[in-house]
Scaffold this active site. Structure first.
Site, PDB file in Angstrom:
ATOM      1  N   GLU A   1     -14.001 -16.167 -25.352  1.00  0.00           N
ATOM      2  CA  GLU A   1     -14.284 -14.036 -25.209  1.00  0.00           C
ATOM      3  C   GLU A   1     -13.140 -14.041 -26.358  1.00  0.00           C
ATOM      4  O   GLU A   1     -11.828 -14.986 -26.646  1.00  0.00           O
ATOM      5  CB  GLU A   1     -13.142 -13.843 -24.043  1.00  0.00           C
ATOM      6  CG  GLU A   1     -13.533 -13.930 -22.888  1.00  0.00           C
ATOM      7  CD  GLU A   1     -13.144 -13.016 -21.926  1.00  0.00           C
ATOM      8  OE1 GLU A   1     -11.968 -12.464 -22.581  1.00  0.00           O
ATOM      9  OE2 GLU A   1     -13.318 -13.763 -20.609  1.00  0.00           O
TER      10      GLU A   1
ATOM     11  N   GLU B   1      -9.442 -17.452 -16.876  1.00  0.00           N
ATOM     12  CA  GLU B   1      -8.110 -17.109 -17.038  1.00  0.00           C
ATOM     13  C   GLU B   1      -6.881 -17.303 -15.665  1.00  0.00           C
ATOM     14  O   GLU B   1      -6.856 -16.332 -15.316  1.00  0.00           O
ATOM     15  CB  GLU B   1      -7.861 -15.771 -17.659  1.00  0.00           C
ATOM     16  CG  GLU B   1      -8.944 -15.590 -18.914  1.00  0.00           C
ATOM     17  CD  GLU B   1      -8.120 -14.108 -19.682  1.00  0.00           C
ATOM     18  OE1 GLU B   1      -7.549 -14.010 -19.026  1.00  0.00           O
ATOM     19  OE2 GLU B   1      -8.773 -14.134 -20.800  1.00  0.00           O
TER      20      GLU B   1
END
Length: 474
Positions: A361, A166
């Protein structure tokens, strides 16, 4: 009873991050990361919580691997703590730090669980931040050196590597809005950070390719935004375009096409001229990867308007208003909408048809707790996970090359600026005693893995069986 069956080779995993679970913040040579520093800033983290102890995984690693073995997961995605391995971000590795990850990987392999190593999940060594952090080009170069140290130590036993987790959050929550470490509010610096994170990824891919066997998989994980315009108006669609440029294409275009989005450069012209992008950078950033990881929790709905300041959307914030999506919400106040995951996966099928995908995720925080008998019932989480895995199955049926799913998270943990107040785990952690208790969702996930798919019961009940909530759409 119907079933949604996944491919036999589908990878069933769970995921964690070093600072969120390891603890042992000052042991065996580890020095402070930006999160150690940020969490001590008054008001930065709820209740003044820190990751000093977290879930004490550093000392309870074998117990946690045993929990994963009981679940039957095929893969475990963990992150390596940069300041545990290379405390100053420069120079030789600390062998005690590397030894912890050697033991972890050996324990996983003995349990027949495939290790998936992430090199960066936001814990930049504080000394590198003191020297300028991600807005500085040197940080990308130091990251490549660190990648080589870890690959040299674990390359013979880890077959799957992720460079960054991320980078959008690292760049824009860390340097634009200041919600995450290091807590800076400098829009121009955040854009430089985004580029240097991209460059760090590309440089690390080159290092990993040189250090690892040809069979090793190298990837990148992005929290792509499922962006929706509130209406079909020209103004709302323009707002969605701006957010897509800054939330998605700022990473997708350089990594997969070797270019900067022209509209992003125009959107941010008042902040900077992108002169820091040097000749050859984009070619390095576009070094080929073997797969792309997608982290997804909820969609992003936007309209024309003005967002709050400081904002993690430099160049977009004067023109964009973020709108709450309808429907149920998690304890994070995030909307529950599995269709957004399907939208992302099918978009990537169309835009990057040759790139295999992994859902790296996906999960939800709820206010669950151990009841007097010691059990933890979390039917909302079961329903959330069922809906999102059904969306993955739907994408597979529609031709998306999805290779695996990593549930976030194995353990309740330190949830960044929310401290210990938000629980994402399928294993409950009593942080006072460090007692681990598998929740109903853990048993449900173990059943999914054992079956290789989802049960879809007829009539009342739902994904959790007779006691579970009503089944989701799809």
């Amino acid at each position: 009873m119907n079933a949604l069956t996944f491919p036999a080779a589908f990878r069933w995993g769970t995921a964690t991050a070093a600072y969120q679970i390891e603890g042992a913040a000052d042991e065996d040579g580890r020095t402070p990361s930006i999160w150690d520093t940020f969490s001590r800033r008054p008001g930065a983290v709820r209740n003044g919580d820190t990751g000093d102890i977290a879930a004490d995984h550093y000392h309870r690693m074998a117990e946690d691997v045993a929990l994963m073995k009981d679940l039957g997961v095929t893969d475990y995605r963990f992150s390596v703590a940069w300041p545990r391995v290379q405390p100053t971000g420069r120079g030789p590795a600390v062998q005690k730090g590397l030894d912890f990850y050697r033991r972890l990987v050996d324990e996983l392999r003995a349990a027949d669980i495939r290790p998936v190593a992430t090199l960066y999940h936001w814990d930049l060594p504080q000394e590198l931040e003191d020297a300028g952090g991600w807005p500085q080009r040197e940080t990308a170069e130091r990251f490549a050196e660190y990648a080589g140290l870890v690959a040299g130590a674990l390359g013979d036993r880890v077959a799957t590597w992720t460079t960054l987790n991320e980078p959008w959050c690292a760049a824009f929550l860390g340097y634009a809005s200041g919600e995450h470490a290091p807590g800076r509010t400098d829009p121009a610096a955040s854009l430089r950070a985004a580029h240097h994170l991209n460059l760090a990824h590309g440089l690390a891919v080159e290092v990993l390719r040189a250090a690892l066997p040809p069979s090793a998989e190298v990837s990148l994980t992005l929290n792509l935004h499922a962006v929706r315009a509130l209406s079909a108006s020209t103004e709302d669609r323009e707002a969605a375009r701006r957010v897509d440029a800054l939330g998605n294409r700022i990473f997708l275009d350089p990594v997969f096409h070797g270019r900067l989005p022209e509209d992003l450069v125009e959107d941010t012209a008042a902040l900077m001229d992108w002169a820091f992008v040097r000749d050859g950078d984009l070619e390095v950033i576009a070094s080929p990867v073997d797969s792309l990881g997608i982290n997804y929790y909820s969609p992003t709905v936007v309209a024309a308007g003005t967002s709050r300041a400081p904002s993690p959307w430099p160049g977009a914030e004067p023109h964009v208003r973020f709108v709450p999506a309808p429907g149920p919400r998690t304890a994070m106040d995030w909307p529950v909408d599995a269709d957004g995951l399907y939208e992302l996966l099918t978009r990537l099928r169309d835009e990057l048809p040759e790139v295999p995908l992994m859902v790296t995720e996906n999960g939800a925080a709820y206010d669950d707790y151990a009841d007097p008998s010691g059990e933890v019932h979390d039917p909302e989480r079961v329903a959330y996970l069922h809906a999102h895995l059904a969306a993955v199955h739907r994408a597979l049926a529609d031709g998306v090359d999805v290779r695996g799913y990593f549930l976030w998270s194995l353990l309740d943990n330190f949830e960044w600026a929310y401290g210990y107040g938000k629980r994402f785990g399928i294993v409950h952690v009593d942080f006072a005693s460090q007692r681990r208790t598998p929740k109903d969702s853990a048993r449900w996930y173990a059943d999914v893995i054992a079956r290789g798919g989802l049960r879809v019961p007829h009539g009342p009940g739902g994904p959790g069986g007779p006691r579970g909530p009503r089944g989701p759409r799809g």
